[in-house]
Write a protein that holds these residues in place. Structure first.
Motif, PDB file in Angstrom:
ATOM      1  N   ASP A  32     -33.001  12.372 -31.976  1.00  9.83           N
ATOM      2  CA  ASP A  32     -33.087  13.506 -33.092  1.00  9.83           C
ATOM      3  C   ASP A  32     -32.122  13.580 -34.041  1.00  9.83           C
ATOM      4  O   ASP A  32     -31.899  14.033 -34.931  1.00  9.83           O
ATOM      5  CB  ASP A  32     -33.062  14.918 -32.169  1.00  9.83           C
ATOM      6  N   GLY A  33     -31.330  12.488 -33.872  1.00  5.90           N
ATOM      7  CA  GLY A  33     -29.890  12.091 -34.812  1.00  5.90           C
ATOM      8  C   GLY A  33     -28.906  12.808 -34.418  1.00  5.90           C
ATOM      9  O   GLY A  33     -27.714  12.655 -34.979  1.00  5.90           O
ATOM     10  N   LEU A  34     -28.749  13.552 -33.324  1.00  7.52           N
ATOM     11  CA  LEU A  34     -27.604  14.329 -32.890  1.00  7.52           C
ATOM     12  C   LEU A  34     -26.945  13.629 -31.641  1.00  7.52           C
ATOM     13  O   LEU A  34     -27.554  13.021 -30.836  1.00  7.52           O
ATOM     14  CB  LEU A  34     -27.879  15.897 -32.384  1.00  7.52           C
ATOM     15  N   ASN A  37     -26.865   7.601 -30.250  1.00 10.97           N
ATOM     16  CA  ASN A  37     -28.334   7.104 -29.924  1.00 10.97           C
ATOM     17  C   ASN A  37     -28.462   6.536 -28.791  1.00 10.97           C
ATOM     18  O   ASN A  37     -27.677   5.618 -28.464  1.00 10.97           O
ATOM     19  CB  ASN A  37     -28.509   5.973 -31.113  1.00 10.97           C
ATOM     20  N   PRO A  38     -29.227   7.017 -27.989  1.00  9.41           N
ATOM     21  CA  PRO A  38     -29.640   6.392 -26.762  1.00  9.41           C
ATOM     22  C   PRO A  38     -30.153   5.079 -26.818  1.00  9.41           C
ATOM     23  O   PRO A  38     -30.355   4.365 -25.584  1.00  9.41           O
ATOM     24  CB  PRO A  38     -30.525   7.525 -26.139  1.00  9.41           C
ATOM     25  N   ASN A  39     -30.847   4.623 -27.766  1.00  5.48           N
ATOM     26  CA  ASN A  39     -31.373   3.244 -27.706  1.00  5.48           C
ATOM     27  C   ASN A  39     -30.420   2.384 -27.969  1.00  5.48           C
ATOM     28  O   ASN A  39     -30.796   1.051 -27.902  1.00  5.48           O
ATOM     29  CB  ASN A  39     -32.567   3.306 -28.821  1.00  5.48           C
ATOM     30  N   ARG A  40     -29.286   2.522 -28.387  1.00  5.19           N
ATOM     31  CA  ARG A  40     -28.309   1.549 -28.761  1.00  5.19           C
ATOM     32  C   ARG A  40     -27.416   1.395 -27.540  1.00  5.19           C
ATOM     33  O   ARG A  40     -27.329   2.038 -26.361  1.00  5.19           O
ATOM     34  CB  ARG A  40     -27.291   2.113 -29.549  1.00  5.19           C
TER      35      ARG A  40
END
Length: 120
Positions: A32-34, A37-40
């Protein structure tokens, strides 16, 4: 009682099987941008201190930069101004077209010669 225990055990085993995923399969998570970033991948402080980013690609200059400078010196809406403006717009369209990805099967190719339509 034994029957309820067996049902509970079967339910727990099925639930555990659904939640376990293979370790090598990691899909991106909706973010959600908060927060972070869990994908990094996580960066440790030791690695971040020793790692200096190196950019091996040469910096590509913007071809419109010189045109915009010239455009500012011309009289607005004159013939020369419109010619430079059209060059800037054409370059912007070319850059956008190179970044835009459309599958080849999605875009209909124009026929090479005049042909009539077919019912097929």
């Amino acid at each position: 009682m034994m029957r309820h225990g067996f049902i509970l055990l079967t339910f727990c085993a099925a639930l555990a099987g659904c939640t376990a995923a293979p370790a090598q399969e990691r899909r991106p998570i909706a973010w959600d941008g908060l927060g972070q970033n869990p994908n990094r991948p996580a960066v440790t402080k030791r690695r971040a201190a020793n790692h200096t980013p190196v950019n091996h690609t040469p910096v590509e200059s913007d071809p419109n930069q010189e045109r915009e400078r010239v455009l500012g010196t011309l009289r607005p809406y004159s013939d020369a101004w419109w010619a430079v403006h059209d060059e800037i717009e054409a370059e912007n369209d070319r850059q956008l077209g190179s970044k835009l990805v459309i599958c080849r099967s999605c875009v209909a190719q124009p026929p090479s010669e005049d042909t009539t339509g077919s019912i097929r």
